[in-house]
Design an enzyme around this catalytic site. Structure first.
Site, PDB file in Angstrom:
ATOM      1  N   ASP A 104      44.781 116.470  15.682  1.00  0.00           N
ATOM      2  CA  ASP A 104      44.091 117.558  16.373  1.00  0.00           C
ATOM      3  C   ASP A 104      45.113 118.634  16.744  1.00  0.00           C
ATOM      4  O   ASP A 104      46.310 118.461  16.526  1.00  0.00           O
ATOM      5  CB  ASP A 104      43.303 117.034  17.583  1.00  0.00           C
ATOM      6  CG  ASP A 104      44.207 116.463  18.657  1.00  0.00           C
ATOM      7  OD1 ASP A 104      45.442 116.567  18.527  1.00  0.00           O
ATOM      8  OD2 ASP A 104      43.681 115.908  19.629  1.00  0.00           O
ATOM      9  N   ASP A 278      35.452 111.078  14.694  1.00  0.00           N
ATOM     10  CA  ASP A 278      36.485 110.353  15.434  1.00  0.00           C
ATOM     11  C   ASP A 278      35.946 110.132  16.831  1.00  0.00           C
ATOM     12  O   ASP A 278      35.152 110.942  17.324  1.00  0.00           O
ATOM     13  CB  ASP A 278      37.788 111.171  15.539  1.00  0.00           C
ATOM     14  CG  ASP A 278      37.708 112.199  16.656  1.00  0.00           C
ATOM     15  OD1 ASP A 278      37.059 113.233  16.440  1.00  0.00           O
ATOM     16  OD2 ASP A 278      38.256 111.949  17.744  1.00  0.00           O
ATOM     17  N   CYS A 316      29.313  89.715  11.662  1.00  0.00           N
ATOM     18  CA  CYS A 316      30.630  90.347  11.552  1.00  0.00           C
ATOM     19  C   CYS A 316      31.670  89.320  11.117  1.00  0.00           C
ATOM     20  O   CYS A 316      31.637  88.172  11.548  1.00  0.00           O
ATOM     21  CB  CYS A 316      31.022  90.955  12.896  1.00  0.00           C
ATOM     22  SG  CYS A 316      32.642  91.748  12.887  1.00  0.00           S
ATOM     23  N   CYS A 318      35.080  89.808  11.412  1.00  0.00           N
ATOM     24  CA  CYS A 318      36.393  90.063  12.019  1.00  0.00           C
ATOM     25  C   CYS A 318      36.924  88.794  12.687  1.00  0.00           C
ATOM     26  O   CYS A 318      36.162  87.853  12.917  1.00  0.00           O
ATOM     27  CB  CYS A 318      36.292  91.206  13.030  1.00  0.00           C
ATOM     28  SG  CYS A 318      35.814  90.677  14.683  1.00  0.00           S
ATOM     29  N   CYS A 321      35.012  87.398  15.715  1.00  0.00           N
ATOM     30  CA  CYS A 321      33.706  86.791  15.433  1.00  0.00           C
ATOM     31  C   CYS A 321      33.829  85.551  14.554  1.00  0.00           C
ATOM     32  O   CYS A 321      33.082  84.583  14.723  1.00  0.00           O
ATOM     33  CB  CYS A 321      32.797  87.811  14.746  1.00  0.00           C
ATOM     34  SG  CYS A 321      32.410  89.215  15.798  1.00  0.00           S
ATOM     35  N   HIS A 347      37.242  93.899  16.775  1.00  0.00           N
ATOM     36  CA  HIS A 347      35.815  93.748  16.462  1.00  0.00           C
ATOM     37  C   HIS A 347      35.094  95.096  16.445  1.00  0.00           C
ATOM     38  O   HIS A 347      34.344  95.401  15.511  1.00  0.00           O
ATOM     39  CB  HIS A 347      35.099  92.824  17.451  1.00  0.00           C
ATOM     40  CG  HIS A 347      33.626  92.986  17.344  1.00  0.00           C
ATOM     41  ND1 HIS A 347      32.891  92.439  16.309  1.00  0.00           N
ATOM     42  CD2 HIS A 347      32.747  93.772  18.046  1.00  0.00           C
ATOM     43  CE1 HIS A 347      31.632  92.842  16.395  1.00  0.00           C
ATOM     44  NE2 HIS A 347      31.521  93.652  17.440  1.00  0.00           N
TER      45      HIS A 347
HETATM   46 ZN   LIG Z   1      33.535  91.030  14.877  1.00  0.00          ZN
END
Ligand SMILES: [Zn+2]
Length: 385
Positions: A104, A278, A316, A318, A321, A347
């Site tokens: 930015d 963003d 999910c 990740c 999870c 996550h």
């Molecule tokens: Zn997750």
């Protein structure tokens, strides 16, 4: 300009481009080619404020599917300093992120963080929130700093018009931003695969937004951001401004909605033809025990998770999870262990990037609206906490 990072060598750099590969209604899926690699759009950029996406290693950010991150000029110019980062080989090397980086202009943080700021027609003088030292940011200086950082995508310095603003205030502010956009364009050193984006201002007033979009288009930029939103105007107004602005921008150039938002905000903005986002929400929420999931938003501090053996989000993959229970995540936050913010940030970014992947896929098969309805219905499956 003395300290400048080396331009990437040893391979032919692509010309910066954004190729639309599929259209569904007003929404588009595309590929942005840059000096530092390709980015599929619509894209979400995690915020790497001070040369780091908080609580995440660069490898972890990559593992979420993030292809581009955002760096904050204000923070980096104050600490460790743009000249130092240039001497150290540029921000990509400094933070181990060879992929694209958008920086930015610093203007937004000057107005929100700095002390004793004074705006004039040529720029803004301010005191650092860190040590009180005095600094000046002009369009030319902002572009120079972003060059020193080696930003793949540089943003023009603008004034983020406060909300609410009267039509007269919004017009004066927008016209100042358009003047600065011209100065920024003149100061930018073109390099193959690098880009400079203009920023549309004009508050909530359609005629000002249209005038701003036309002014920027006539100057000519590689991409166009919509600024001055997500500052308290509410989602309905954000969407109305998008509807009134995007048709006045060049159809193929990337369109970036700055600082937005929740998954619901992003879905709605993608449906309206936005390509880039963003926001600090997924990372900030991760540090404060809030999880964005396919079943709604959870506060992991809530006692109802103390004995919950379920995965945080069964949809999910990740590490939070795939390997842990909600009960464990709840315990980490209750015990104030640093692994809690780390796992939940991972996550949340994973959830956002999976959503972006699914949005691109839905656009490609022209089923975006049905997909969006399904995602929103999913959020109601578990009670919010
Ligand atoms: Zn997750």
């Amino acid at each position: 300009m003395t300290d400048l990072p080396p331009t990437p060598r040893g391979r032919a750099l692509p010309i910066f481009s954004h190729r639309i590969v599929a259209i569904d209604g007003a929404a588009r899926a595309g590929v942005m080619h840059t000096a530092h690699g390709a980015v599929d759009t619509p894209a979400f950029m995690p915020v790497g404020t001070a040369g780091t996406v908080k609580a995440m290693t660069a490898d972890a950010v990559r593992a979420t599917g993030s292809a581009i991150v955002l760096g904050n000029t204000y923070h980096l110019m104050l600490r460790p300093g743009a000249e130092r980062i240039a001497r150290l080989g540029g921000l990509h090397r400094f933070m181990d992120w060879p992929s694209p980086i958008l920086t930015d202009s610093g203007g937004f943080q000057v107005m929100s963080l700095a002390k004793l700021r004074k705006l004039d027609i040529d720029g803004v003088t301010f005191q650092s929130h860190l040590d009180g030292s005095t600094h000046r940011l002009t369009p030319v200086r902002s572009i120079e700093i972003q060059h020193q950082l080696d930003a793949t995508i540089t943003m023009v310095l603008d004034e983020c018009t406060p909300f609410p603003a009267s039509p007269e205030q919004a017009q004066t502010s927008m016209q100042l931003s358009m003047r600065w956009a011209e100065h920024s364009r003149e100061a930018f050193v073109p390099r193959q695969g690098y880009a400079l984006f203009g920023i549309v201002q004009g508050s909530i007033y359609p005629e000002l937004r249209e005038a701003s979009a036309r002014a920027l288009t006539s100057i000519g930029f590689d991409g166009y951001a919509i600024g001055g939103l997500a500052i308290g105007e509410g989602q309905t107004t954000t969407f109305a401004v998008l509807d009134g602005t995007l048709p006045h921008l060049p159809p193929d150039a990337p369109r970036y909605l700055m600082g937005v938002g929740t998954p619901d905000d992003i879905i709605g903005a993608v449906q309206r033809g936005t390509d880039m986002f963003d926001c600090v929400i997924p990372t900030r929420a991760g540090r404060t025990a809030r999880a964005y999931t396919s079943r709604g938003v959870f506060n992991l501090r809530n006692a109802r998770f103390a004995d919950d053996t379920l995965s945080l989000d069964p949809d999910c993959a990740c590490p939070a999870c795939a390997r842990h229970s909600r009960a464990y995540l709840h315990h980490l936050f209750k015990a104030e262990e640093m692994l809690g913010p780390m796992l939940l940030t991972w996550h949340n970014l994973n959830y956002y990037q999976a959503l972006m992947r699914d949005l691109r896929a839905a656009i490609t098969v022209r089923r975006l609206d049905a997909f969006a309805d399904g995602v929103r219905a999913g959020w109601a499956r578990e009670e919010p906490t």
